[in-house]
Motif scaffolding. Structure first.
Motif, PDB file in Angstrom:
ATOM      1  N   THR A 116      -4.057   6.783   3.316  1.00  0.00           N
ATOM      2  CA  THR A 116      -2.715   6.312   2.957  1.00  0.00           C
ATOM      3  C   THR A 116      -1.624   7.310   3.334  1.00  0.00           C
ATOM      4  O   THR A 116      -0.443   7.046   3.096  1.00  0.00           O
ATOM      5  CB  THR A 116      -2.607   6.040   1.452  1.00  0.00           C
ATOM      6  OG1 THR A 116      -2.637   7.287   0.716  1.00  0.00           O
ATOM      7  CG2 THR A 116      -3.740   5.152   0.963  1.00  0.00           C
TER       8      THR A 116
ATOM      9  N   SER B  79       0.812  -1.220   0.000  1.00  0.00           N
ATOM     10  CA  SER B  79       0.000   0.000   0.000  1.00  0.00           C
ATOM     11  C   SER B  79       0.844   1.267   0.000  1.00  0.00           C
ATOM     12  O   SER B  79       0.347   2.353  -0.292  1.00  0.00           O
ATOM     13  CB  SER B  79      -0.935   0.012   1.213  1.00  0.00           C
ATOM     14  OG  SER B  79      -0.185   0.036   2.418  1.00  0.00           O
ATOM     15  N   ASP B  80       2.139   1.138   0.330  1.00  0.00           N
ATOM     16  CA  ASP B  80       3.033   2.296   0.340  1.00  0.00           C
ATOM     17  C   ASP B  80       3.663   2.572  -1.017  1.00  0.00           C
ATOM     18  O   ASP B  80       4.355   3.580  -1.178  1.00  0.00           O
ATOM     19  CB  ASP B  80       4.168   2.082   1.348  1.00  0.00           C
ATOM     20  CG  ASP B  80       3.666   1.969   2.775  1.00  0.00           C
ATOM     21  OD1 ASP B  80       2.874   2.829   3.174  1.00  0.00           O
ATOM     22  OD2 ASP B  80       4.061   1.020   3.471  1.00  0.00           O
TER      23      ASP B  80
END
Length: 702
Positions: free
Chosen positions: A500, A201-202
């Motif tokens: 995020t 997700s990074d």
């Protein structure tokens, strides 16, 4: 396995695995790949029709991995600069490349040096200085082999990092494109090694950070007519952000898959942003074109983020056995170089990071809620539209008419604050909704021109709105606005991105969004999922937009004196009647009592006031608003001054600048912006810092 070793090993493993997956399809068209292999779903032998690797066994690597290993061996063997920084010796590197090609010819390989590289190196073989042959390659050759430098060199010192990357480019790819492409790959790998607890997700955040980091480096290399690689990579990432243009077919059509740096590196970044998993390597292997290099670059970055555990162990073992690779040992040796060259760090003193007094002023140490060791991003949650700027003596009365001077069409709204953040060198991201039409096209072009990442949701069937910005003879401005796509954010669009964000990032909220039901709903949803450690700067704007879900920690609410008086009128609280808001410093204290959040009150030429506590148990000196001076200027256009102020403040906080200095820089930016006509009129960082230094010097003298 140690997490950093896993990532370093993963970078090399991903490079080799991606190279081997793309080996059988390199230089073939998608149609040829389908005709010969169907779809490549694993390691396969090179077909006899393969232009560069006919008959090569499955798991074989190509020049991408071999040249990366060559660089790694030179670095480990001690090839470095006299300063002790990790870098390649030009002579050693040149002769090593020539020896490598000779060995490839002996093995019957067709994967040799390119013509421009070959010509430069043959001049070295003939006795010329490697630093003067000037190889002008713009292909991806420098980028494909740079992973070892990403492992061995930190991005902490941009000059040292750039020197190390340049040492791998200057003999064969001494062009702007050669340097940019290698720096992008090395930066992504290096940043990933320092990323705390990285996950898939990074990936997009890391890739954007690499793009911004390289964009901030001073230019190196000769000019060529080829496209700018950083700009091409930014466009590729923006394509992926839009679901309508993120299919593989669209990416191939819009980005390209050739050996050109401006094709291969943007494609590798786009594939990872689209699918941060080993599937991205298989996608690269089936695209056609320079499949082995695109897949190798994607693999190196993926492995540096997720570690070696992300890859199929059976496939990786096959590659290491077939190609006789000892990747863990190489990774360990490169990490040792990195550790030796990294600056020693120590825990900061408590007085540098904490503020135990609730009533602290900007003169005191900056509180932990406003500082972070990492460099964050400025993210706009608001709206961008188009300003139609005009200037006249005064607004007409009811039914009246005036002549004005047309001062052009400008992209405005939250765009002005993001431009200011870019002036400070911060990474800036726009979440403003974008429609379809001439205004929307103008906005997208302006964002790209300023290097602002456009991740706003797309709204079909409507253009972005416009605003008539009237500036009178005193420099004061009046707005008359229409509503367009920028007022129609989907309910979850902002929350999807905000969740995020990372500590150190700054969410800049434009209060205008609260005047539109769709945007208000989207903003409230986003603030409910805001991660801990993300700071918020809210500019209430003339419409007095204050979200009900505004966090209680890490927030600054910014407003001008007039807006503070309007809040007092709206709230109707006896403690903040108009009489208590006549003076700016009184208004600042009153607003703190109403909002329960730190307040920054901008008072134009009178400076600004910052207050963060109204605790009755504290002394008056602890709760008095702190005064921030501002330079004296002759204002000719105040349009955009508040945006410049907020953008510089947000960027300064994202960059870890102490709050006292950040507030002073913001005041200087706002004042200097009024000396220039136009809304996006923020001055340069150098001009802002010079004005702040002058103010500090004058205060010291007093």
């Amino acid at each position: 396995m140690d997490p950093r070793l896993s990532r370093a090993y993963g970078a090399f493993a991903g490079l080799a695995l991606g190279d081997a997956l793309g080996m059988p399809t390199q230089a073939m068209s998608p149609e040829q790949i389908r005709a010969v292999y169907g779809r490549v779903t694993g390691l396969v032998d090179g077909d006899d029709s393969q232009p560069y690797a006919p008959g090569m066994p499955a798991g074989s690597v190509t020049d991408d991995t071999e040249q990366a290993l060559l660089i790694a061996s030179l670095l480990v063997r001690g090839g470095g600069s006299s300063s002790g920084h990790v870098a390649l010796d030009a002579g050693d590197f040149s002769h090593a490349l020539l020896a490598w090609e000779d060995s490839m010819i002996e093995r019957g390989s067709l994967d040799l040096l390119g013509p421009s590289t070959k010509a430069a190196l043959e001049r070295v073989r003939a006795g010329e200085d490697p630093l003067t042959v000037g190889g002008l390659g713009t292909t991806n050759g420098a980028a494909m082999r740079v992973t070892p430098i990403g492992i061995a060199v930190s991005t902490a010192d941009p000059e040292v990092f750039a020197d190390a990357v340049w040492s791998s480019c200057q003999v064969t790819h001494a062009t702007r494109q050669g340097f940019q492409s290698a720096a992008l790959v090395a930066a992504a790998v290096s940043l990933a090694l320092d990323w705390p607890e990285a996950s898939a997700s990074d990936m997009t955040t890391l890739l954007w950070k690499a793009v911004s980091y390289v964009d901030s480096l001073p230019e190196r290399g000769a000019w060529t007519p080829d496209p700018d690689v950083v700009a091409a990579t930014r466009r590729a990432m923006q394509l992926v952000a839009n679901p309508a243009s993120s299919s593989l077919e669209c990416l191939v059509e819009q980005i390209g898959t050739s050996v050109a740096s401006a094709h291969a590196i943007p494609m590798a970044f786009a594939l990872l942003a689209r699918d941060p998993s080993p599937r991205a390597l298989l996608d690269a292997a089936n695209l056609g074109g320079d499949t082995d290099t695109i897949s190798a670059i994607a693999g190196a970055i993926l492995g540096s983020v997720l570690g070696v555990e992300a890859f199929d162990p059976a496939m990786l073992t096959q590659v290491e056995l077939i190609s006789h690779l000892d990747l863990p040992s190489i990774a360990l040796e490169l990490l040792a170089l990195r550790a030796a060259s990294e600056p020693a760090t120590s825990a900061p003193e408590a007085s540098e990071t904490e503020d135990t007094s609730e009533g602290a002023s900007p003169e005191e140490p900056t509180p932990a809620s406003y500082t972070d060791s990492g460099v964050g991003r400025v993210v706009l949650m608001g709206q961008i539209l188009v300003d139609l700027a005009v200037r006249g003596d005064a607004l007409p009365g009811p039914g009246g008419d005036v002549w004005t001077v047309d001062e052009g069409m400008h992209v405005g709204g939250g765009f002005n604050a993001l431009v200011a953040a870019r002036r400070m060198g911060a990474e800036a991201i726009s979440l403003s909704p974008i429609g379809s039409g001439p205004h929307s096209s103008l906005i997208q072009a302006a964002l790209e021109h300023e290097g602002i990442t456009d991740l706003g949701p797309r709204i079909a069937g409507i253009d972005n709105g416009f605003c008539i910005a009237f500036t009178d003879r005193t420099g004061e401005r009046t707005f008359i606005s229409t509503k367009g796509a920028e007022t129609m954010s989907p309910a979850s669009a902002w929350a999807d991105f905000v969740r995020t964000m990372h500590p150190g990032d700054v969410l800049y909220i434009d209060g205008y969004l609260m005047d539109h039901p769709a945007n208000r709903e989207a903003a409230e949803a986003a603030l409910r999922v805001l991660p801990k450690g993300v700071r918020v700067l809210l500019d209430v704007s003339p419409v007095i937009g204050i979200p009900s879900t505004l966090p209680s920690d890490g927030v600054i609410v910014s407003m001008n004196h007039r807006e503070a008086q309007e809040i007092a009128r709206q709230r109707g609280d006896a403690s903040v009647r108009d009489q208590q808001c006549l003076q700016p410093h009184e208004a600042a204290r009153a607003m703190l009592a109403v909002l329960g959040r730190p307040v920054l009150l901008r008072a134009g030429a009178e400076g600004a006031y910052f207050v963060r506590s109204c605790d009755a148990a504290l002394s008056a000196s602890d709760t008095d608003p702190s005064y921030i001076p501002t330079p004296r200027v002759e204002a000719i256009d105040t349009n955009g001054a508040g945006d410049a102020h907020s953008g510089i403040l947000a960027a300064s906080l994202a960059q870890g600048i102490p709050l006292k200095r950040a507030l002073l820089l913001a005041n200087c930016a706002g004042a200097l912006s009024t000396t220039v006509v136009g809304p996006a009129s923020c001055p340069t960082r150098e001009e802002i810092e010079a004005a702040a230094d002058a103010l500090e010097a004058s205060n010291d003298e007093e």
